[in-house]
Design a protein around this motif. Structure first.
Motif, PDB file in Angstrom:
ATOM      1  N   LEU A   1       0.945  -1.061  -0.092  1.00  0.00           N
ATOM      2  CA  LEU A   1      -0.032   0.106  -0.161  1.00  0.00           C
ATOM      3  C   LEU A   1       0.936   1.279  -0.118  1.00  0.00           C
ATOM      4  O   LEU A   1       1.735   1.305   0.626  1.00  0.00           O
ATOM      5  N   ASN A   2       0.350   2.447  -0.631  1.00  0.00           N
ATOM      6  CA  ASN A   2       1.253   3.576  -0.383  1.00  0.00           C
ATOM      7  C   ASN A   2      -0.138   4.644  -0.431  1.00  0.00           C
ATOM      8  O   ASN A   2      -1.207   4.458  -0.758  1.00  0.00           O
ATOM      9  N   TRP A   3       0.349   5.743   0.187  1.00  0.00           N
ATOM     10  CA  TRP A   3      -0.476   6.808   0.431  1.00  0.00           C
ATOM     11  C   TRP A   3      -0.073   8.223   0.473  1.00  0.00           C
ATOM     12  O   TRP A   3       1.293   8.315   0.774  1.00  0.00           O
ATOM     13  N   GLN A   4      -0.703   9.367   0.167  1.00  0.00           N
ATOM     14  CA  GLN A   4       0.001  10.521   0.212  1.00  0.00           C
ATOM     15  C   GLN A   4      -1.181  11.663   0.311  1.00  0.00           C
ATOM     16  O   GLN A   4      -2.153  11.357   0.077  1.00  0.00           O
ATOM     17  N   ALA A   5      -0.825  12.727   0.767  1.00  0.00           N
ATOM     18  CA  ALA A   5      -1.717  14.008   1.006  1.00  0.00           C
ATOM     19  C   ALA A   5      -0.869  15.224   0.938  1.00  0.00           C
ATOM     20  O   ALA A   5       0.235  15.203   1.487  1.00  0.00           O
ATOM     21  N   GLY A   6      -1.459  16.162   0.321  1.00  0.00           N
ATOM     22  CA  GLY A   6      -0.791  17.645   0.446  1.00  0.00           C
ATOM     23  C   GLY A   6      -1.607  18.642  -0.074  1.00  0.00           C
ATOM     24  O   GLY A   6      -2.864  18.461  -0.300  1.00  0.00           O
ATOM     25  N   VAL A   7      -1.005  19.778  -0.142  1.00  0.00           N
ATOM     26  CA  VAL A   7      -1.659  20.933  -0.662  1.00  0.00           C
ATOM     27  C   VAL A   7      -1.023  21.595  -2.092  1.00  0.00           C
ATOM     28  O   VAL A   7       0.232  21.657  -1.806  1.00  0.00           O
ATOM     29  N   THR A   8      -1.511  22.052  -2.808  1.00  0.00           N
ATOM     30  CA  THR A   8      -1.257  22.888  -3.866  1.00  0.00           C
ATOM     31  C   THR A   8      -1.698  24.199  -4.309  1.00  0.00           C
ATOM     32  O   THR A   8      -2.913  24.308  -3.934  1.00  0.00           O
ATOM     33  N   PHE A   9      -0.625  24.831  -4.258  1.00  0.00           N
ATOM     34  CA  PHE A   9      -1.072  26.346  -4.580  1.00  0.00           C
ATOM     35  C   PHE A   9      -0.720  26.696  -6.108  1.00  0.00           C
ATOM     36  O   PHE A   9       0.373  26.569  -6.340  1.00  0.00           O
ATOM     37  N   THR A  10      -1.554  27.493  -6.703  1.00  0.00           N
ATOM     38  CA  THR A  10      -1.528  28.107  -7.925  1.00  0.00           C
ATOM     39  C   THR A  10      -1.631  29.395  -8.025  1.00  0.00           C
ATOM     40  O   THR A  10      -2.605  29.968  -7.829  1.00  0.00           O
ATOM     41  N   TYR A  11      -0.614  30.209  -8.630  1.00  0.00           N
ATOM     42  CA  TYR A  11      -0.930  31.587  -8.957  1.00  0.00           C
ATOM     43  C   TYR A  11      -0.444  31.657 -10.660  1.00  0.00           C
ATOM     44  O   TYR A  11       0.786  32.016 -10.823  1.00  0.00           O
ATOM     45  N   LYS A  12      -1.322  32.111 -11.364  1.00  0.00           N
ATOM     46  CA  LYS A  12      -1.106  32.180 -12.630  1.00  0.00           C
ATOM     47  C   LYS A  12      -0.501  30.899 -13.410  1.00  0.00           C
ATOM     48  O   LYS A  12      -0.916  29.844 -13.183  1.00  0.00           O
ATOM     49  N   ALA A  13       0.605  30.912 -13.742  1.00  0.00           N
ATOM     50  CA  ALA A  13       1.481  29.862 -14.342  1.00  0.00           C
ATOM     51  C   ALA A  13       2.362  29.220 -13.310  1.00  0.00           C
ATOM     52  O   ALA A  13       3.022  28.279 -13.524  1.00  0.00           O
TER      53      ALA A  13
END
Length: 314
Positions: A244-256
């Motif tokens: 098994l594998n697992w992952q969690a996180g947050v992504t921020f996007t500002y234009k490109a």
């Protein structure tokens, strides 16, 4: 046993899988094209075992009769796929390009890696279709994975291979998304073994009205399960460890500009991590298995880690 550079013959099954780990579910690496506004963050893809730089991680709202292109490039503190490093716990860089016409797509990626077979890099080509059926966005594709310039190709003469995969994404309300996928290779990393992978994930996009203009924020998490057939006789004829594998996180996007901070882990023991990856820096001191790990070597390539990744998407 006789050493082959960084790995013995019996280690090459793990060596091959180390390459495969970073490339699983390649054509389904990112969000399928969805009906969404331009303000929606396209970078918070639910990663179901995606390789590091797939251009498909950006949502594509394409016109039926228009040829469109996308590209991305960036760096990461570690190239991790399903909890296993492909860059030896060192920074990595990569780039991708994709062309689309309606629901059809084709693309290529390249990335730096540090694998025991010591290729010059990781190169892939992929093609497929992304139809929308009812409320589900599908991605069906085939990918070929190449590792040119391997210094230690081993008894199987390299680790190039191909796979087929399918993925489905669905939006729930304004902000929530769910995704699931399956992938199959008849000869993963040229080991003679088939491989299968199942994964599912959840995403939450912060509503744009709650954020500054041009800023997107997405929280995503996923879990997957890998299992394998028996390798070729010259690699020991045993299956690599299912896990098994697992992952969690947050992504921020500002234009490109995109930035992702993510936690990865697996349930592989340190001994099975060595069997799986063929880590050339593995050390003695683990539990001995006379079939898969007679030296009792252990590796930290599959343990918990936090990865920072930044890239430009166009």
């Amino acid at each position: 046993m006789q050493r082959r550079g960084a790995a013995t013959d019996w280690q090459l099954g793990g060596v091959s899988i180390a390459a495969f780990v970073g490339l699983w579910l390649a054509p389904v690496a990112g969000n399928v094209a969805r009906a969404e506004t331009a303000e929606t963050s396209a970078s918070g893809a639910i990663g179901l075992g995606n390789r590091a730089w797939s251009a498909a991680e950006t949502s594509h709202a394409t016109s039926v009769n228009e040829l469109e292109f996308s590209a991305r490039a960036g760096v990461a503190s570690d190239y991790v796929y399903r909890g296993t490093t492909l860059s030896g716990r060192e920074p990595a860089a990569g780039a991708a390009f994709e062309a689309r016409f309606g629901s059809l797509y084709a693309g290529a990626t390249m990335a730096t890696v540090r694998l025991p077979t010591e290729p010059v890099g990781e190169f892939t080509v992929a093609g497929g279709i992304r139809p929308k059926i009812a409320d589900i966005n599908f991605d069906l594709g085939v990918t070929y994975f190449a590792y040119p310039g391997e210094k230690f190709p081993g008894v199987t003469n390299g680790i190039n291979y191909w796979e087929a995969a399918v993925r489905g994404d669905r939006s729930i309300g304004e902000s929530f998304r769910i995704a699931a996928g399956y992938a199959y290779s008849p000869n993963v990393s040229n080991t003679g073994a088939w491989s299968q992978y199942l994964a599912a994930g959840l995403g939450y996009d912060v509503p744009t009205r709650q954020l500054p203009k041009n800023l997107g924020v997405s929280f995503t998490t996923a879990v997957g399960y890998s299992w394998f057939g028996n390798q070729a006789p010259q690699l020991g004829s045993f299956p690599l460890p299912a896990y098994l594998n697992w992952q969690a996180g947050v992504t921020f996007t500002y234009k490109a500009v995109n930035f992702d901070l993510r936690y990865y882990d697996t349930n592989l023991s340190k001994e099975n991590c060595f069997v799986f990856t063929g880590d050339p820096n593995a050390r003695a001191g683990g539990r001995v298995d006379p079939i898969t790990n007679p030296a009792g070597l252990v590796s930290n390539w599959c343990g918990p880690t936090i990865v920072a990744k930044a890239w430009f998407a166009f």
